[in-house]
Motif scaffolding. Structure first.
Motif, PDB file in Angstrom:
ATOM      1  N   PRO A   1      67.862 100.071 -32.528  1.00 23.62           N
ATOM      2  CA  PRO A   1      67.176  99.112 -33.736  1.00 23.62           C
ATOM      3  C   PRO A   1      68.326 100.108 -34.915  1.00 23.62           C
ATOM      4  N   GLU A   2      68.520 101.178 -35.080  1.00 19.98           N
ATOM      5  CA  GLU A   2      68.827 101.467 -35.774  1.00 19.98           C
ATOM      6  C   GLU A   2      69.901 101.431 -36.409  1.00 19.98           C
ATOM      7  N   ASP A   3      70.603 101.711 -35.596  1.00 23.88           N
ATOM      8  CA  ASP A   3      72.304 100.749 -36.176  1.00 23.88           C
ATOM      9  C   ASP A   3      72.005  99.464 -35.820  1.00 23.88           C
ATOM     10  N   ALA A   4      71.475  98.072 -35.338  1.00 23.78           N
ATOM     11  CA  ALA A   4      71.295  97.155 -35.607  1.00 23.78           C
ATOM     12  C   ALA A   4      70.909  96.645 -37.308  1.00 23.78           C
ATOM     13  N   LEU A   5      70.291  97.669 -37.308  1.00 22.00           N
ATOM     14  CA  LEU A   5      69.707  97.845 -39.243  1.00 22.00           C
ATOM     15  C   LEU A   5      71.305  97.951 -39.781  1.00 22.00           C
ATOM     16  N   ILE A   6      71.438  98.899 -39.950  1.00 25.05           N
ATOM     17  CA  ILE A   6      73.080  99.152 -40.912  1.00 25.05           C
ATOM     18  C   ILE A   6      73.649  97.602 -40.630  1.00 25.05           C
ATOM     19  N   SER A   7      74.199  97.307 -39.749  1.00 22.89           N
ATOM     20  CA  SER A   7      74.940  95.938 -39.599  1.00 22.89           C
ATOM     21  C   SER A   7      74.001  94.808 -40.823  1.00 22.89           C
ATOM     22  N   LEU A   8      72.940  94.701 -39.852  1.00 18.14           N
ATOM     23  CA  LEU A   8      71.622  93.148 -40.648  1.00 18.14           C
ATOM     24  C   LEU A   8      72.084  93.427 -42.315  1.00 18.14           C
ATOM     25  N   LYS A   9      72.379  94.877 -42.818  1.00 22.13           N
ATOM     26  CA  LYS A   9      71.938  95.357 -44.015  1.00 22.13           C
ATOM     27  C   LYS A   9      73.301  94.765 -44.568  1.00 22.13           C
ATOM     28  N   GLU A  10      74.540  94.882 -44.450  1.00 20.90           N
ATOM     29  CA  GLU A  10      75.268  94.720 -44.646  1.00 20.90           C
ATOM     30  C   GLU A  10      75.334  93.237 -44.656  1.00 20.90           C
ATOM     31  N   VAL A  11      76.017  92.772 -43.380  1.00 19.10           N
ATOM     32  CA  VAL A  11      75.915  91.140 -43.650  1.00 19.10           C
ATOM     33  C   VAL A  11      75.562  90.339 -44.700  1.00 19.10           C
ATOM     34  N   PHE A  12      73.752  90.938 -44.560  1.00 19.91           N
ATOM     35  CA  PHE A  12      73.172  89.863 -45.529  1.00 19.91           C
ATOM     36  C   PHE A  12      73.947  90.324 -47.351  1.00 19.91           C
ATOM     37  N   SER A  13      74.447  91.278 -47.301  1.00 20.17           N
ATOM     38  CA  SER A  13      74.394  91.935 -48.610  1.00 20.17           C
ATOM     39  C   SER A  13      76.313  91.367 -49.505  1.00 20.17           C
ATOM     40  N   ARG A  14      76.930  90.647 -48.478  1.00 23.48           N
ATOM     41  CA  ARG A  14      78.312  90.341 -48.366  1.00 23.48           C
ATOM     42  C   ARG A  14      77.694  89.190 -48.978  1.00 23.48           C
TER      43      ARG A  14
ATOM     44  N   ALA B   1      61.537  82.611 -24.174  1.00 22.34           N
ATOM     45  CA  ALA B   1      62.430  83.766 -23.785  1.00 22.34           C
ATOM     46  C   ALA B   1      61.557  85.060 -23.314  1.00 22.34           C
ATOM     47  N   PRO B   2      61.652  85.718 -22.839  1.00 20.18           N
ATOM     48  CA  PRO B   2      61.003  86.990 -22.715  1.00 20.18           C
ATOM     49  C   PRO B   2      60.680  87.896 -24.181  1.00 20.18           C
ATOM     50  N   LYS B   3      59.893  88.337 -24.357  1.00 21.40           N
ATOM     51  CA  LYS B   3      59.382  88.297 -25.990  1.00 21.40           C
ATOM     52  C   LYS B   3      60.557  89.924 -26.393  1.00 21.40           C
ATOM     53  N   LYS B   4      61.113  90.876 -25.284  1.00 19.98           N
ATOM     54  CA  LYS B   4      61.802  92.459 -25.789  1.00 19.98           C
ATOM     55  C   LYS B   4      63.257  91.300 -26.680  1.00 19.98           C
ATOM     56  N   ASN B   5      63.513  90.585 -26.043  1.00 16.80           N
ATOM     57  CA  ASN B   5      64.818  89.611 -26.839  1.00 16.80           C
ATOM     58  C   ASN B   5      64.646  88.560 -27.707  1.00 16.80           C
ATOM     59  N   ILE B   6      63.221  88.683 -28.448  1.00 14.13           N
ATOM     60  CA  ILE B   6      63.145  88.407 -29.846  1.00 14.13           C
ATOM     61  C   ILE B   6      62.519  89.161 -30.563  1.00 14.13           C
ATOM     62  N   TYR B   7      61.211  89.856 -30.281  1.00 11.24           N
ATOM     63  CA  TYR B   7      60.606  90.763 -31.047  1.00 11.24           C
ATOM     64  C   TYR B   7      60.945  91.589 -31.840  1.00 11.24           C
ATOM     65  N   THR B   8      62.050  92.609 -31.302  1.00 12.43           N
ATOM     66  CA  THR B   8      63.520  93.505 -31.967  1.00 12.43           C
ATOM     67  C   THR B   8      64.036  93.057 -32.937  1.00 12.43           C
ATOM     68  N   THR B   9      64.654  91.394 -33.326  1.00 15.68           N
ATOM     69  CA  THR B   9      65.136  91.360 -33.543  1.00 15.68           C
ATOM     70  C   THR B   9      64.412  91.229 -34.891  1.00 15.68           C
ATOM     71  N   VAL B  10      63.419  90.610 -34.340  1.00 18.76           N
ATOM     72  CA  VAL B  10      62.234  89.746 -35.238  1.00 18.76           C
ATOM     73  C   VAL B  10      61.640  90.879 -36.383  1.00 18.76           C
ATOM     74  N   SER B  11      61.805  91.891 -36.036  1.00 20.49           N
ATOM     75  CA  SER B  11      61.278  93.580 -36.877  1.00 20.49           C
ATOM     76  C   SER B  11      62.375  93.899 -37.614  1.00 20.49           C
ATOM     77  N   LEU B  12      63.626  93.885 -37.323  1.00 22.59           N
ATOM     78  CA  LEU B  12      64.248  94.349 -38.151  1.00 22.59           C
ATOM     79  C   LEU B  12      64.767  93.634 -38.842  1.00 22.59           C
ATOM     80  N   LEU B  13      64.333  92.560 -39.780  1.00 18.30           N
ATOM     81  CA  LEU B  13      64.775  91.271 -40.210  1.00 18.30           C
ATOM     82  C   LEU B  13      63.539  91.450 -41.200  1.00 18.30           C
ATOM     83  N   GLU B  14      62.330  91.433 -40.542  1.00 23.14           N
ATOM     84  CA  GLU B  14      61.104  91.286 -41.474  1.00 23.14           C
ATOM     85  C   GLU B  14      60.809  93.054 -42.360  1.00 23.14           C
TER      86      GLU B  14
END
Length: 412
Positions: free
Chosen positions: A48-61, A160-173
């Motif tokens: 999640p920590e590394d994925a958060l970096i990518s998410l912040k960058e893609v939204f910023s651009r 879908a399994p909850k784990k497929n969704i919840y981590t992404t939801v949490s990072l975007l929040e």
């Protein structure tokens, strides 16, 4: 209010964010942002920590391009361990005129979901198959505007399994972004390429991604089965790296810019100079590297074809093949070998995103618009205030070519 929608696809290779406007049932791409994925493996967030970096960058651009904050998106999720249940539900028409309205359809579909979702799964989508009114045997696709006292719906419930969704939801929040809708990548790919003919017959969708190949089965436009095969474009890169002892960056270049997917038209005289990991200069001719790529693509397609047969006994009338690997030159020749010459390789043609790696993120916008249209609602993730700011930002640039394009899209 304009139908401006932001769509996010978190892939194993890159994270893609597209903002587009639906106008006259056509998608106009307003902004595209793409960054290298971090912390993602086979479409699942593993760090999640590394994925958060990518998410912040893609939204910023993307926000820098548009000049507004993007705080709502629709999201694709992987179909690992997805489950599809045929269900039904009913409700009573409560308005005085006894006319079926969109609110009655939504209430009936909610009844289809009630108490049907297991504790270990999360609700993804519900797709109506048919409606019936007042106990009649007549099957109706859209009963809006018809007169009745009771409405019943038969639908497919996607889980879908909850784990497929919840981590992404949490990072975007975490970065202040809300998810307004989700669905599987196969649904998005289907909506990117579908025609009225596809909705009448059975269709298979194959998306060859970086680390996985996703196979989805649609029965008259409704997703009924899906499975992921753990093989993709990365395996092609590894083959080239291993045989020539070169870096992955060089392997990707050879695959995308130099080689062909089939050796049929490859040249033995055209070669590229490449430096190996041991710093030796070698020449690689097009025929040799195309032979390596051809072998692996053929394997992927054969595995996908076998998976289709495992998922369904229905006759498949159409097969849609997409994903980044389908852009390799002469890819259609390998498809001909595996599926026959009647098969068609589809290409993304949306201006600004003319590459099959964008099929999922673009198709999700079209899916969301179609879903809201069925309920007689406008589809948008950019609210009225932000739309006004976006229009004003682009009007201030209308002396430039880009400004004129935005003016064309936005002005009434």
């Amino acid at each position: 209010m304009k139908e401006i929608i932001s769509s996010l696809d978190i892939g194993s290779s890159t994270v893609k964010l597209v903002v587009g406007e639906i106008y006259n049932n056509e998608l106009n791409v307003l902004a595209v942002s793409e960054v290298k994925s971090k912390g993602v493996k086979k479409g699942i967030i593993v760090n999640p920590e590394d994925a958060l970096i990518s998410l912040k960058e893609v939204f910023s651009r993307c926000e820098e391009i548009l000049g507004i904050r993007i705080n709502k998106v629709i999201l694709t999720i992987p179909s690992y361990y997805a489950e599809f249940i045929v269900t039904d539900g009913s409700s009573t028409i409560t308005n005085e005129d006894g006319i079926v309205q969109s609110v009655d359809i939504v209430r009936t579909m909610q009844a289809c979901v009630y108490n049907k979702v297991p504790n270990n799964k999360e609700f993804v989508a519900i797709t109506p198959i048919e409606f019936t009114l007042d106990g009649s045997d007549k099957k109706i696709k859209n009963p809006t505007g018809m007169k009745a006292s009771k409405i019943k719906c038969k639908a497919v419930l996607s889980l879908a399994p909850k784990k497929n969704i919840y981590t992404t939801v949490s990072l975007l929040e975490n970065i202040g972004v809300d998810i307004v809708d989700i669905n599987f990548g196969g649904v998005a790919d289907y909506f990117e390429f579908k025609t009225p003919e596809h909705d009448k017959k059975n269709t298979a969708v194959i998306n060859i991604g970086e680390e996985k190949t996703e196979v989805s089965i649609f029965k008259k436009g409704i997703l009924v089965e899906s499975e992921c095969i753990e093989i993709g474009g990365k395996n092609i890169d590894r083959d080239i790296c291993y045989i020539y002892d070169i870096s992955r960056k060089q392997a990707v270049y050879l695959k995308e810019k130099f080689a062909l997917a089939s050796k049929r038209n490859a040249s033995t005289s055209w070669s590229e100079d490449v430096l190996t990991k041991s710093e030796e200069n070698i020449k690689i001719n097009q025929y040799e590297v195309s032979e390596i790529i051809s072998s692996r693509i053929k394997e992927i397609l054969i595995l996908a074809k076998k998976q289709i047969n495992l998922l369904t006994k229905m006759e498949i009338s159409y097969t849609i093949i997409t994903g980044g690997c389908s852009q390799i030159n002469d890819f259609n020749l390998i498809v001909d070998e595996v599926f026959g010459k009647e098969m068609k390789v589809y290409k993304v043609n949306d201006i600004g995103c003319r590459h099959n790696k964008y099929s999922t993120v673009l198709g999700l916008i079209k899916y969301y618009h179609d879903k809201l249209s069925f309920r007689n609602k406008l589809a948008y993730t950019v609210d009225e205030n932000d739309q006004s700011e976006l229009i004003n930002n682009k009007k201030s640039n209308n002396n430039s070519i880009l400004g004129k394009i935005y003016g064309y899209f936005f002005n009434s």
